[in-house]
Design a protein around this motif. Structure first.
Motif, PDB file in Angstrom:
ATOM      1  N   GLU A 295      -0.102  11.259   3.480  1.00 35.98           N
ATOM      2  CA  GLU A 295      -0.588  11.091   4.943  1.00 35.98           C
ATOM      3  C   GLU A 295      -0.654   9.535   5.130  1.00 35.98           C
ATOM      4  OE1 GLU A 295      -0.137  12.852   7.494  1.00 35.98           O
ATOM      5  OE2 GLU A 295      -0.710  15.118   6.800  1.00 35.98           O
ATOM      6  N   ILE A 296      -1.447   8.786   4.235  1.00 41.81           N
ATOM      7  CA  ILE A 296      -1.598   7.506   4.458  1.00 41.81           C
ATOM      8  C   ILE A 296      -0.266   6.880   4.205  1.00 41.81           C
ATOM      9  CG2 ILE A 296      -2.707   5.184   3.438  1.00 41.81           C
ATOM     10  CD1 ILE A 296      -5.054   7.140   2.793  1.00 41.81           C
ATOM     11  N   ALA A 297       0.465   7.281   3.116  1.00 42.09           N
ATOM     12  CA  ALA A 297       1.887   6.427   3.145  1.00 42.09           C
ATOM     13  C   ALA A 297       2.926   6.646   4.184  1.00 42.09           C
ATOM     14  CB  ALA A 297       2.612   7.182   1.558  1.00 42.09           C
ATOM     15  N   LEU A 298       2.708   7.894   4.803  1.00 41.21           N
ATOM     16  CA  LEU A 298       3.501   8.192   5.915  1.00 41.21           C
ATOM     17  C   LEU A 298       3.083   7.508   7.039  1.00 41.21           C
ATOM     18  CD1 LEU A 298       5.452   9.926   7.639  1.00 41.21           C
ATOM     19  CD2 LEU A 298       3.786  11.725   8.040  1.00 41.21           C
ATOM     20  N   SER A 299       1.736   6.982   7.311  1.00 39.37           N
ATOM     21  CA  SER A 299       1.124   6.249   8.275  1.00 39.37           C
ATOM     22  C   SER A 299       1.809   4.822   8.065  1.00 39.37           C
ATOM     23  CB  SER A 299      -0.155   6.382   8.483  1.00 39.37           C
ATOM     24  OG  SER A 299      -0.732   5.379   9.460  1.00 39.37           O
TER      25      SER A 299
ATOM     26  N   ARG B  97       0.837  -1.302  -0.149  1.00 39.41           N
ATOM     27  CA  ARG B  97      -0.056  -0.034  -0.121  1.00 39.41           C
ATOM     28  C   ARG B  97       0.814   1.235  -0.039  1.00 39.41           C
ATOM     29  NH1 ARG B  97      -4.737   1.533   4.409  1.00 39.41           N
ATOM     30  NH2 ARG B  97      -2.958   1.853   5.571  1.00 39.41           N
ATOM     31  N   SER B  98       1.929   1.288   0.835  1.00 39.57           N
ATOM     32  CA  SER B  98       2.745   2.465   0.850  1.00 39.57           C
ATOM     33  C   SER B  98       3.265   2.797  -0.442  1.00 39.57           C
ATOM     34  CB  SER B  98       3.651   2.367   1.834  1.00 39.57           C
ATOM     35  OG  SER B  98       4.586   1.247   1.823  1.00 39.57           O
ATOM     36  N   ARG B  99       3.786   1.657  -1.318  1.00 42.61           N
ATOM     37  CA  ARG B  99       4.483   1.915  -2.480  1.00 42.61           C
ATOM     38  C   ARG B  99       3.587   2.606  -3.394  1.00 42.61           C
ATOM     39  NH1 ARG B  99       6.211  -3.487  -4.369  1.00 42.61           N
ATOM     40  NH2 ARG B  99       7.651  -3.128  -2.981  1.00 42.61           N
TER      41      ARG B  99
END
Length: 195
Positions: free
Chosen positions: A85-89, A67-69
């Motif tokens: 923000e989601i990637a950071l989390s 997901r982060s990628r």
């Protein structure tokens, strides 16, 4: 063999009603769907399925990785703060997972290149801070990363760009970063070369 996937997706079953075993099984089913979506190039679907997997299993390392990628890529393409923000989390959750692994199973952590994975997630988090305009947090994260990794020239090279950009963008926005003199001395030459 019972499948909980259709019940959960169509009836919005309350995940708190599921047993831990049912949650794990359903999380694996969602991750399987995420993996298929990734293979088909359906990255938005992959992101969605990874999110459902993570909701069921907050320690689903590979779901955070996928997901982060793809959400970082989408955030970059669309300049979307919410996606950053989601990637950071996700990156911070990966750091948490690797830190726990380091304590609970040091052999796995070492054999699984845990340190490299953890520090790469920290660096990715720094890039998110940069994209979100949180320049001091980016700078501080890079400083802490460098304290753990020096004098590794590979890490020095990887840290140089986001360090430079955090300082430049902060200045462009009229912000003054609280600089660490040690990292400034260590990066004086590499940052000159990036001019």
């Amino acid at each position: 063999m019972t499948s909980y996937f259709s019940d959960f997706s169509t009836n919005q079953m309350n995940i708190n009603e599921l047993t831990p075993e049912e949650k794990q099984k359903l999380a694996k089913e969602y991750f399987g769907k995420a993996d298929w979506a990734k293979e088909d190039g359906e990255y938005d679907e992959c992101i969605e399925y990874c999110g459902k997997c993570i909701e069921l299993d907050p320690d689903a390392e590979i779901a955070y990785i996928y997901r982060s990628r793809y959400i970082y890529k989408r955030a970059y393409e669309n300049n979307c703060a919410e996606d950053y923000e989601i990637a950071l989390s996700d990156y911070l959750n990966l750091v948490r997972i690797y830190a726990t692994q380091q304590i609970e199973d040091p052999d796995l952590y070492d054999n699984y290149q845990g340190e490299m994975r953890k520090e790469s997630a920290v660096l990715d988090a720094a890039w998110c801070y940069l994209q979100l305009g949180r320049y001091q947090e980016c700078y501080d994260t890079l400083n802490e990363l460098w304290e753990r990794q020096k004098p590794d020239e590979n890490w020095k090279s990887r840290i140089s760009y986001p360090l430079k950009f955090s300082k430049e963008r902060a200045a462009q926005n009229g912000e003054t970063l609280q600089l660490n003199h040690a990292i400034e001395a260590d990066f004086a030459e590499p940052l000159k070369e990036l001019q």
